[in-house]
Design a protein around this motif. Sequence first.
Motif, short mmCIF file in Angstrom:
data_model
loop_
_atom_site.label_atom_id
_atom_site.label_comp_id
_atom_site.label_asym_id
_atom_site.label_seq_id
_atom_site.Cartn_x
_atom_site.Cartn_y
_atom_site.Cartn_z
N ARG A 195 11.20 40.54 12.18
CA ARG A 195 9.96 40.35 13.09
C ARG A 195 10.15 39.03 13.85
O ARG A 195 11.16 38.21 13.63
CB ARG A 195 8.69 40.38 12.17
N TRP A 196 9.41 38.82 14.85
CA TRP A 196 9.42 37.40 15.59
C TRP A 196 10.87 36.89 16.06
O TRP A 196 11.22 35.99 16.13
CB TRP A 196 8.90 36.35 14.63
N GLY A 197 11.52 37.94 16.47
CA GLY A 197 12.72 37.85 17.13
C GLY A 197 13.77 37.31 16.04
O GLY A 197 14.78 36.85 16.59
N GLY A 198 13.50 37.54 14.75
CA GLY A 198 14.47 37.02 13.87
C GLY A 198 13.93 35.80 12.92
O GLY A 198 14.64 35.68 12.11
N SER A 199 12.81 35.30 13.30
CA SER A 199 12.26 34.24 12.49
C SER A 199 11.46 34.76 11.26
O SER A 199 11.29 33.73 10.36
CB SER A 199 11.38 33.29 13.22
N LEU A 200 11.31 36.12 11.20
CA LEU A 200 10.68 36.54 9.97
C LEU A 200 11.24 38.08 9.75
O LEU A 200 11.58 38.63 10.55
CB LEU A 200 9.12 36.54 10.08
N LEU A 201 11.45 38.16 8.30
CA LEU A 201 11.75 39.55 7.89
C LEU A 201 10.61 40.36 7.36
O LEU A 201 9.87 39.85 6.89
CB LEU A 201 12.95 39.61 7.10
N GLU A 202 10.61 41.59 7.69
CA GLU A 202 9.61 42.59 7.07
C GLU A 202 10.31 43.45 6.06
O GLU A 202 11.18 44.15 6.51
CB GLU A 202 8.86 43.28 8.15
N PRO A 260 -5.62 55.09 9.31
CA PRO A 260 -4.93 56.03 8.56
C PRO A 260 -3.98 55.13 7.94
O PRO A 260 -3.49 54.13 7.81
CB PRO A 260 -4.35 56.90 9.66
N SER A 261 -3.38 55.90 6.64
CA SER A 261 -2.30 55.37 5.85
C SER A 261 -0.97 54.92 6.79
O SER A 261 -0.80 55.87 7.75
CB SER A 261 -2.05 56.25 4.70
N SER A 262 -0.34 54.05 6.39
CA SER A 262 1.02 53.73 7.22
C SER A 262 2.15 54.58 6.81
O SER A 262 2.55 54.85 5.62
CB SER A 262 1.31 52.27 6.86
N ARG A 263 2.77 54.98 7.88
CA ARG A 263 3.86 55.76 7.79
C ARG A 263 5.20 54.84 7.85
O ARG A 263 6.29 55.01 7.35
CB ARG A 263 3.97 56.99 8.77
N LEU A 264 4.72 53.65 8.53
CA LEU A 264 5.95 52.60 8.49
C LEU A 264 5.06 51.65 7.61
O LEU A 264 4.34 50.75 8.28
CB LEU A 264 6.15 52.23 9.86
N GLU A 265 5.41 51.60 6.48
CA GLU A 265 4.34 50.80 5.45
C GLU A 265 5.10 49.48 5.16
O GLU A 265 6.24 49.36 4.58
CB GLU A 265 4.20 51.69 4.27
N LYS A 266 4.43 48.27 5.63
CA LYS A 266 4.83 46.80 5.23
C LYS A 266 4.70 46.56 3.70
O LYS A 266 3.46 46.98 3.42
CB LYS A 266 3.94 45.73 6.31
N LEU A 267 5.66 46.30 3.12
CA LEU A 267 5.59 46.01 1.53
C LEU A 267 5.42 44.38 1.54
O LEU A 267 4.58 44.08 0.76
CB LEU A 267 6.74 46.46 1.14
N ARG A 268 6.20 43.70 2.16
CA ARG A 268 5.99 42.13 2.17
C ARG A 268 6.96 41.57 3.28
O ARG A 268 7.68 42.11 3.87
CB ARG A 268 6.56 41.65 0.87
N LEU A 269 6.58 40.51 3.49
CA LEU A 269 7.20 39.63 4.49
C LEU A 269 8.11 38.52 4.02
O LEU A 269 7.76 38.03 2.76
CB LEU A 269 6.30 38.70 5.63
N VAL A 270 9.42 38.23 4.45
CA VAL A 270 10.24 37.43 3.65
C VAL A 270 10.57 36.21 4.89
O VAL A 270 10.99 36.65 6.06
CB VAL A 270 11.60 38.12 3.40
#
Lengths: 324, 254
Positions: free
Chosen positions: A134-141, B212-222
């Motif tokens: 995400r954010w062009g590489g500044s964040l990962l999902e 609706p429920s997500s089919r590309l489901e975000k679990l968490r950000l890092v």
Amino acid sequence: MSTLVYLEHAGGEIDEPSLQALTLARAVAGGNMVAAVVACNSLLQAPSDALAGHGVSVVHVAEGETFESYAPRAVAEAIVELARRVGATAVVGPGTERGNEVFAHVAALLDLPFAANCVTAATSEDGADVTRVRWGGSLLEVARVHAPTTLLTVQPHAVAIETTADAAPEVEAFAPQLSDAARALRVVDRVGASTGGISLADAKVVVSGGRGAGSADGFGMIEELAALLGAAVGCSRAVTMAGWRPHTDQVGQTGTKIAPDLYIACGISGATQHLAGCKGAKRILAINTDPEAPILASADYAVIGDMHEIVPALTAAIRAAKSA
Amino acid sequence: MKVLACVKRVPMTGGRIVLTDDAQAIETRHLGFTISPHEECGVEEAIRLVEANGGESVVLTLGSAEAEEQLRDAMALGVDRAIHLVTDGEEWDPQATAAAIVDAVRTDEAESGPFDVVFFGNESADSGNYQIGIRVAHALGRPVATGLKGVAVEGSTVRCEQEVAGGRELYELPLPAVVTVKEGLNFPRFPSVPGRLRAQRKPLASSAPARPSSRLEKLRLVVPEGEGKQAEVLGHGTDAAPRVVEVLQQIGVV
């Protein structure tokens, strides 16, 4: 279970993002061989030898005159036809602008989710677990794809290419059934770049100015230093927003992504927007008044002080060294 | 001519991204918000098309109640009215987002005729999914060109310029069409004070579709680990110049 990889090519040459996609696709396939698909207007251009050592069992070549120029929906329809025929459980491609475009068409045609710009991927119970940019590489999902067929592209230059001992794949041609909409959506003309000089994207050295340049005139010294180093001139988004430089000079997430040997960032604080565009640089030299500026955590070298004094001094010193 | 610009509210992240404790979002307590940069150019282009050809420009977003700020911003620049698909702030996945936009477009077109051009950004600044515009185009049965740095309506077609290595490639799409654009397409104007005042009175239609429920489901950000770099300070002020030249010679640049 079968994995299909879409490869971009130019006259049989496969680019690195596509080879990186192959590496991640083999991980998705649990180390098994994968099938590849390319599109071209003549079988003569089809890559095969270039794919030796990349774990490809067969390369399916979508042939047809529609593919004479880039035709995103036609490529997508070819991928959809082939994915159905081989019963693909995953379709993987390069996360380039065009790779993402093609996959969005595939996703729309199949009404499936699509994860763009992944850096890791593994199959799960009902699809795949991925890490994407995400954010062009500044964040990962970290995300889960829920789908019978997983569609994903691979973030360019984030996965190291791994080779195998396999021979060149077999080549099988097919002529996909294309809709009228697909045949109509293609490049009809091309115009060359109007700007002369060194292109930002390919430059070996880039000298950029940020808000610290103070004005459009502040770029005079940056141009002088750049000319001396045979470098391209860049800038931050703050600079284009202020109207000091054209957007074609902008390095960043929404500007040009650069990969020079050396990047000299003058008066640039290092917002995530900017770092997303210059993280491909081998070395970064930051010239900044603020020793706490975020750019210093991404730079290799720094000079602390006012660019208006340091840049001319540096130009003079380089000139002296060159004539010595 | 009737033109739609679809936009997304995103935080202005500045120098360092910090996540909320549950790692589901960016900590935005100290951040301002903006329209995602590519889409700012879509808004500008929509306004210019209507200025040149007459008609009506509309801005649409799917987002929290606070995203009204971005709709008003677009109307302050000259967009005539807004459509707000209000969410509870939870992220919608790309398929759900596209489907909600398609429903809203169909509803609007049933009342006041088709949009000749629908603008999207090539990809949003935050989630960067690269697909909403294309999904909407397929659902509406319209052609779509992406990543455009040039858009020119000529009669019943739109001429589209896409930047590629070493030049630009052109597409010609029949109208109505969907286009996704990139920053650099134009230089967006700034709002005036009268424009801001007018924007407060312009029509804004809001509705709250169900997620609706997500089919590309975000679990968490890092937040990715940095490369652990800390710049070697070569010196302070002009005195540093000789040392910089040494380094440039070492790495073969001089």
